[in-house]
Design a protein around this motif. Structure first.
Motif, PDB file in Angstrom:
ATOM      1  N   CYS A  13      -3.518   4.223   5.365  1.00  0.00           N
ATOM      2  CA  CYS A  13      -3.550   4.949   3.865  1.00  0.00           C
ATOM      3  C   CYS A  13      -5.046   4.616   3.262  1.00  0.00           C
ATOM      4  O   CYS A  13      -5.412   5.194   2.283  1.00  0.00           O
TER       5      CYS A  13
ATOM      6  N   CYS B  94       0.828  -1.441  -0.073  1.00  0.00           N
ATOM      7  CA  CYS B  94      -0.070  -0.001  -0.022  1.00  0.00           C
ATOM      8  C   CYS B  94       1.061   1.136  -0.046  1.00  0.00           C
ATOM      9  O   CYS B  94       2.093   1.069   0.016  1.00  0.00           O
ATOM     10  N   HIS B  95       0.208   2.278  -0.063  1.00  0.00           N
ATOM     11  CA  HIS B  95       1.278   3.754  -0.258  1.00  0.00           C
ATOM     12  C   HIS B  95       2.019   3.886   0.894  1.00  0.00           C
ATOM     13  O   HIS B  95       3.087   4.206   0.610  1.00  0.00           O
ATOM     14  N   CYS B  96       1.452   3.621   2.073  1.00  0.00           N
ATOM     15  CA  CYS B  96       2.502   3.875   3.342  1.00  0.00           C
ATOM     16  C   CYS B  96       3.232   3.086   3.781  1.00  0.00           C
ATOM     17  O   CYS B  96       3.864   2.896   4.692  1.00  0.00           O
ATOM     18  N   LYS B  97       2.985   1.568   3.096  1.00  0.00           N
ATOM     19  CA  LYS B  97       3.922   0.459   3.199  1.00  0.00           C
ATOM     20  C   LYS B  97       3.590  -0.245   4.531  1.00  0.00           C
ATOM     21  O   LYS B  97       4.438  -1.170   4.705  1.00  0.00           O
ATOM     22  N   ALA B  98       2.723   0.342   5.270  1.00  0.00           N
ATOM     23  CA  ALA B  98       2.323  -0.662   6.470  1.00  0.00           C
ATOM     24  C   ALA B  98       1.889  -1.741   6.105  1.00  0.00           C
ATOM     25  O   ALA B  98       2.315  -2.831   6.808  1.00  0.00           O
TER      26      ALA B  98
ATOM     27  N   CYS C 128      -5.683  -1.068   4.757  1.00  0.00           N
ATOM     28  CA  CYS C 128      -4.887  -0.642   5.472  1.00  0.00           C
ATOM     29  C   CYS C 128      -5.335   0.556   6.310  1.00  0.00           C
ATOM     30  O   CYS C 128      -5.940   1.477   5.792  1.00  0.00           O
TER      31      CYS C 128
HETATM   32 ZN    ZN Z   1      -1.031   1.892   3.740  1.00  0.00          ZN
END
Ligand code: ZN
Ligand code: ZN
Ligand code: ZN
Ligand code: ZN
Length: 344
Positions: free
Chosen positions: A277, A175-179, A274
């Protein structure tokens, strides 16, 4: 004159009224393929349209600014804040801080074709393989221009690829935040061809691929804010958490990626996103050995947004009867068919 349109998400926690200048409708807008749009939503593209002023209360008389407390804000860049439903993850709004402009995501609108008309693709360059601009070619017989970046940039032809991609053993997704960072591994065996129709054997020794398809159902639309929810069916054992390399097991708290949030959209159907994000990650059912991954998470650097070394795109649309925009449905129906016909 002002036209007011209602918006809502699947869980009902959020609903807003948004305003448009009647004389400007339908607004011509873009389908955005940029990395931020794909990875914040988990979708293959984002369609949104600017509104007049701010999001309004859906119940108050007149123009009363709405409370945004049921939304989670995610700042995807210095000037861009995105808002999704805290409970079901439906994306509602963008706020562009430079121009102080709000835009609404098309999937939460009560009607779409009266409000907007997709007239071009932007940031196709980010996909490295054209993404699903290749599945979304014409609207009302007009071929949509495919801009590399903004609508003032040069265009990229249908079939464009930045480079050739190699067959790899694993494929990263995030995902964008990489969580949420996952790695997909190859399936090597089809145990039951009938029930595992979504495993596609490779030709001439090429690895097995997974089937991907665009779903237009109302549940997907209202829990994502996207008219087009693209899913990839994969065996659970082939989905690993990139930080531990262990298989993801959504039923086991210890084997769930940290940061996942769950929303049960109908009895037993659990959607995961997520919490930071808002990206849709996958959905699953208890006791079923496969799950559906959201295709927008595929890391384009490893194989292009369409990830064709890993995915075989189905040449039909899932749940077309639920489509809220006949124009979008017609474009995608025609596009996936044309793409399949051109496949070698
Ligand atoms: Zn994320
Ligand atoms: Zn919701
Ligand atoms: Zn974008
Ligand atoms: Zn669906």
């Amino acid at each position: 004159m002002t036209t007011y349109i209602q918006t809502k998400c699947h869980c009902g926690l959020n609903s807003f009224k948004v305003a448009f200048k009647t004389s400007e409708l339908p607004l011509s807008t873009a389908a955005c393929h940029c990395n931020s749009c794909r990875h914040t939503t988990g979708q293959m593209l984002v369609i949104d349209v600017p509104i007049q002023g701010v999001p309004l209360s859906s119940t108050a008389e007149g123009d009363v600014a709405a409370s945004l407390e049921g939304l989670t804000a995610y700042k995807s860049s210095k000037d861009m804040t995105r808002y999704f439903c805290t409970k079901c993850s439906a994306y509602f709004f963008f706020h562009n801080g430079v121009h102080d402009v709000w835009a609404v995501f098309s999937g939460v609108l009560e009607k779409v074709d009266e409000v907007l008309s997709v007239s071009h693709h932007i940031w196709v360059e980010d996909t490295l393989d054209g993404g699903i601009a290749d599945h979304y070619r014409t609207v009302n017989d007009v071929v949509l221009p495919r801009y590399a970046q903004r609508a003032t940039s040069g265009t990229l032809p249908l079939g464009w690829k930045a480079k050739e991609f190699a067959n790899a053993e694993t494929h990263p997704l995030h995902c964008h935040c990489k969580a949420i960072s996952l790695a997909l591994t190859r399936a090597t065996e089809i145990k039951d061809p009938k029930s595992e129709y979504w495993l596609v054997p490779g030709k001439e020794g090429a690895p097995m691929r997974f089937m991907a398809a665009h779903c237009f159902c109302s549940d997907c639309r209202l829990s994502s804010g996207s008219q087009i929810q693209s899913w990839v069916i994969v065996p659970r054992v082939n989905v690993t958490d990139a930080s531990t390399s262990a298989s993801v097991d959504p039923e086991n708290a210890a084997a769930r990626p940290k940061g996942l949030k769950q929303y049960e959209s109908s009895p037993g159907k659990r959607r995961e996103f997520c919490g930071t994000c808002g990206a849709t990650v996958f959905w699953w059912r208890e006791g079923v050995s496969h799950l559906d991954l959201s295709a927008g998470l595929f890391d384009q650097e490893a194989g292009g947004a369409r990830a064709e070394k890993w995915l075989v795109w189905y040449d039909r649309i899932i749940h077309p009867k639920d489509a809220i925009s006949p124009a979008t449905l017609a474009a995608l129906t025609e596009g996936v068919k044309a793409e399949k016909a051109e496949e070698v």
